[in-house]
Design a protein around this motif. Structure first.
Motif, mmCIF file in Angstrom:
data_model
loop_
_atom_site.group_PDB
_atom_site.id
_atom_site.type_symbol
_atom_site.label_atom_id
_atom_site.label_comp_id
_atom_site.label_asym_id
_atom_site.label_seq_id
_atom_site.Cartn_x
_atom_site.Cartn_y
_atom_site.Cartn_z
ATOM 1 N N HIS A 83 8.049 91.122 -116.234
ATOM 2 C CA HIS A 83 6.923 92.015 -116.499
ATOM 3 C C HIS A 83 5.714 91.210 -116.985
ATOM 4 O O HIS A 83 4.583 91.399 -116.497
ATOM 5 C CB HIS A 83 7.346 93.053 -117.534
ATOM 6 N N ASP A 84 5.933 90.321 -117.932
ATOM 7 C CA ASP A 84 4.838 89.495 -118.455
ATOM 8 C C ASP A 84 4.276 88.569 -117.383
ATOM 9 O O ASP A 84 3.064 88.365 -117.304
ATOM 10 C CB ASP A 84 5.306 88.680 -119.667
ATOM 11 N N ARG A 87 2.085 90.595 -115.119
ATOM 12 C CA ARG A 87 0.848 90.945 -115.825
ATOM 13 C C ARG A 87 -0.122 89.776 -115.812
ATOM 14 O O ARG A 87 -1.301 89.927 -115.540
ATOM 15 C CB ARG A 87 1.168 91.364 -117.249
ATOM 16 N N ARG A 90 -1.746 89.246 -112.407
ATOM 17 C CA ARG A 90 -2.792 90.212 -112.082
ATOM 18 C C ARG A 90 -4.123 89.860 -112.723
ATOM 19 O O ARG A 90 -5.164 90.293 -112.280
ATOM 20 C CB ARG A 90 -2.370 91.604 -112.536
#
Length: 91
Positions: A83-84, A87, A90
């Motif tokens: 997830h990190d 992120r 992006r």
């Protein structure tokens, strides 16, 4: 565990022993004598060959089992790392 040959394998082995004697020895061996010789070797030497084969299979299986963790291992608790990473990608 007794080592036994099926009927077809025993018949082929006896023919092979008879041929071996015919081509390599000074005298021939009959069907009954070839069968007795085969029985002797199966009883006397067969367990040695069988036990060696079992030991080799066990060794190969142990290697495969030890490799299993490498082949199917999944890292644990990866949700937040993924997830990190997504992120950061992006941004």
């Amino acid at each position: 565990m007794p080592i036994e040959l099926n009927k077809e394998a025993r018949s082929e082995a006896i023919k092979s022993i008879e041929r071996y004697f015919q081509e390599n020895m000074e005298e021939r061996i009959g069907n009954i004598a070839a069968g007795a010789l085969l029985s002797f070797f199966v009883d006397e030497v067969g367990p040695v060959i069988y036990n060696q084969a079992v030991a080799e299979v066990q060794e190969r299986l142990q290697v495969r089992i030890s490799e299993l963790d490498l082949e199917v291992h999944e890292d644990e608790f990866q949700y937040w790392r993924k997830h990190d990473a997504q992120r950061k990608a992006r941004k």
